[in-house]
Scaffold this motif. Structure first.
Motif, PDB file in Angstrom:
ATOM      1  N   TRP A 389      45.020   7.114   8.430  1.00  0.00           N
ATOM      2  CA  TRP A 389      44.837   5.611   8.737  1.00  0.00           C
ATOM      3  C   TRP A 389      43.700   4.625   8.543  1.00  0.00           C
ATOM      4  O   TRP A 389      43.421   4.382   8.596  1.00  0.00           O
ATOM      5  N   VAL A 390      42.735   5.787   9.207  1.00  0.00           N
ATOM      6  CA  VAL A 390      41.515   5.441   9.781  1.00  0.00           C
ATOM      7  C   VAL A 390      40.712   4.256   8.928  1.00  0.00           C
ATOM      8  O   VAL A 390      40.539   3.899   8.642  1.00  0.00           O
ATOM      9  N   ILE A 391      40.306   5.747   8.082  1.00  0.00           N
ATOM     10  CA  ILE A 391      39.704   5.027   7.085  1.00  0.00           C
ATOM     11  C   ILE A 391      39.912   4.042   6.105  1.00  0.00           C
ATOM     12  O   ILE A 391      40.012   2.971   5.785  1.00  0.00           O
ATOM     13  N   ARG A 392      41.538   4.333   6.088  1.00  0.00           N
ATOM     14  CA  ARG A 392      42.379   2.866   5.154  1.00  0.00           C
ATOM     15  C   ARG A 392      42.183   1.630   5.848  1.00  0.00           C
ATOM     16  O   ARG A 392      41.624   1.002   4.690  1.00  0.00           O
ATOM     17  N   TYR A 393      42.376   1.945   7.226  1.00  0.00           N
ATOM     18  CA  TYR A 393      42.479   0.364   7.670  1.00  0.00           C
ATOM     19  C   TYR A 393      41.541  -0.465   7.755  1.00  0.00           C
ATOM     20  O   TYR A 393      41.100  -1.556   7.929  1.00  0.00           O
ATOM     21  N   GLN A 394      39.908   0.755   8.062  1.00  0.00           N
ATOM     22  CA  GLN A 394      38.910   0.185   7.970  1.00  0.00           C
ATOM     23  C   GLN A 394      38.000  -0.876   6.815  1.00  0.00           C
ATOM     24  O   GLN A 394      37.318  -1.570   6.202  1.00  0.00           O
ATOM     25  N   ARG A 395      39.094   0.103   6.129  1.00  0.00           N
ATOM     26  CA  ARG A 395      38.581  -0.514   4.395  1.00  0.00           C
ATOM     27  C   ARG A 395      39.615  -2.008   3.576  1.00  0.00           C
ATOM     28  O   ARG A 395      39.063  -2.974   2.942  1.00  0.00           O
ATOM     29  N   ARG A 396      40.383  -2.763   4.827  1.00  0.00           N
ATOM     30  CA  ARG A 396      41.224  -2.851   4.551  1.00  0.00           C
ATOM     31  C   ARG A 396      40.423  -4.675   4.796  1.00  0.00           C
ATOM     32  O   ARG A 396      39.774  -5.039   5.894  1.00  0.00           O
ATOM     33  N   ASN A 397      40.767  -5.664   3.402  1.00  0.00           N
ATOM     34  CA  ASN A 397      39.397  -6.995   3.963  1.00  0.00           C
ATOM     35  C   ASN A 397      40.030  -7.561   5.075  1.00  0.00           C
ATOM     36  O   ASN A 397      41.429  -7.618   5.389  1.00  0.00           O
ATOM     37  N   ILE A 398      39.520  -8.513   5.736  1.00  0.00           N
ATOM     38  CA  ILE A 398      40.178  -9.688   7.057  1.00  0.00           C
ATOM     39  C   ILE A 398      41.114 -10.428   6.259  1.00  0.00           C
ATOM     40  O   ILE A 398      42.309 -10.663   7.634  1.00  0.00           O
TER      41      ILE A 398
END
Length: 449
Positions: A389-398
């Motif tokens: 989930w770490v990378i996926r959440y970092q890539r989530r737009n604002i």
């Protein structure tokens, strides 16, 4: 559940401290008073319904359950080893008291006098080492650790384990505490070797191997106590050597007294208040920042309207319309300053935590592994950087972060705290807006247009 007073203040943030410092305060007496105060539920800003004991005993609802507390320590504070050790020790004490095997008499109690004697011996050894330490530039320092120094070879620790002729009762299965598994002999040997190295580093002999629960204690030493352990507790060198002296003598729960006191004090006086303070926030950082920006914008819009109406030829009463923007903006800004979004609060919702967003999308086996890992008393290090989930959440737009999924807050005490904070924000906004409105209404108009 009692009513939360209107002058309520949420718990202050408590900085992390060394467990050694906590133990020093225990010896001075202040720590004991603090621990008694924490046990009685008198911590500032924490109602009895959200006390540490209520959470640990399963008497609270989401988002203030034991699982959420553990997740907070894993992902936010990064000190889950304290709670993991504390939960293991609670079950260990229970299982030790219920044990009826013949070997239980071999584990004698570790008294305060024994602990004081061990600490005095450790301090004396430290003083002698400091006195005998070679001065800079001497031959002893130059050749220290080399083959030229007599007796410099590292003594090997013999594996003195023998077959245990007595049975050890397992723990009662539960959701978070499974019975200790004695079946893997290769793992037992590995933990025994690590534990023996730890005992040797503390200057004590390998312990009596047929004492009850000795294999489990070896695993605790290798997991929490020794230097470089995957879940190493934040112990001072003196505390680590003292507990190793105790565990070399006995497997009685009293041998952990110096560690469990410091661990419990850290959990009650630092981790628990910070967890309640964090739980009060119903929005993620992106949503809270958005709420602060919105509040500031509404306040500026109110000022702009008040200035325009003052400079115009409109009647003074119209200037009071600016108070609408001030009330909304100030209340939104104050609530956001305390980590709350007033829109989410209106529905008694909170944002789903980043690690909760994607866990349901994983395969059942992987999802269960992540959920159970933190409650495994003898698991690996509490690292989450490799979780998917770490990378996926970092890539989530604002924008998606601002409008992330929401869930209902089920804990009544937490909802009541948030209600009081919201009411405080509205009252402050009304008072400040009234003052600003009076000022602008009394200012003479400019009649510029």
């Amino acid at each position: 559940m009692g009513m939360i007073p209107l002058h309520y203040r949420r718990p202050s943030f408590v900085e992390k401290t060394m467990m050694g410092d906590s133990q020093s305060s225990l010896e001075d007496g202040d720590g004991e008073r603090s621990l008694r105060s924490a046990k009685s539920g008198n911590l500032s800003g924490i109602p009895e319904a959200l006390s540490f004991d209520k959470i640990v005993d399963g008497g609270t609802c989401p988002p203030c359950t034991l699982r959420e507390f553990m997740n907070y320590l894993v992902y936010i504070e990064r000190s889950a080893e304290n709670l993991q050790f504390y939960l293991w020790f609670r079950t260990y004490v229970t299982r030790f008291k219920l044990a009826k095997t013949m070997d239980i008499s071999l584990a004698m109690e570790w008294t305060q006098a024994m602990e004081d004697e061990a600490i005095a011996r450790i301090q004396k050894e430290h003083a002698e080492k400091a006195r005998k330490a070679p001065k800079a530039g001497t031959a002893a320092e130059i050749f220290a650790g080399s083959d030229f120094v007599k007796g410099s070879e590292t003594p090997s620790v013999a594996n003195t384990e023998i077959a245990n002729p007595f049975g050890t009762p397992p723990a009662t299965p539960s959701e978070f505490n499974q019975p200790f598994d004695y079946s893997n002999s290769s793992e037992d040997d590995s933990y025994r070797m690590k534990a023996n190295k730890a005992f040797a580093s503390a200057g004590v002999k390998a312990p009596f191997t047929i004492q009850p629960f000795r294999k489990e204690v070896d695993r605790v030493v290798a997991t929490y106590i020794m230097d470089g352990a995957p879940r190493q507790l934040n112990l001072s060198d003196r505390e680590r050597k003292a507990v190793l002296h105790a565990l070399a003598f006995t497997t009685h729960p009293s041998a952990f007294s110096i560690v469990i006191q410091a661990t419990e004090l850290t959990l009650r006086r630092q981790a628990h208040p910070n967890f309640i303070r964090w739980s009060i926030c119903n929005g993620n950082p992106a949503r809270v920042s958005f709420a602060r920006g919105l509040g500031a914008s509404l306040i500026l819009a109110g000022f702009a309207a008040a200035v325009v109406l003052t400079l115009s030829g409109a009647a003074r009463g119209y200037r009071a319309l600016a108070s609408v923007g001030w009330v909304l903006g100030i209340s939104t800004l104050i609530a956001a300053w305390k980590g709350m979004c007033v829109v989410l609060h209106g529905m008694h919702h909170r944002h789903v935590r980043p690690w909760e967003l994607f866990i349901h999308e994983l395969e059942d086996a992987e999802s269960d592994r992540i959920k159970k890992h933190s409650f495994d008393s003898f698991g690996s290090a509490n690292s989450y950087e490799e979780q998917p989930w770490v990378i996926r959440y970092q890539r989530r737009n604002i924008v998606r972060k601002v409008f992330d999924r929401e869930v209902h807050i089920r804990e009544p005490a937490l909802r009541q705290i948030q209600d009081v904070i919201f009411l405080q924000s509205v009252l402050c906004a009304v008072v400040l807006s009234a003052v600003l409105t009076v000022i602008f209404v009394l200012v003479p108009g400019a009649d510029m247009f």
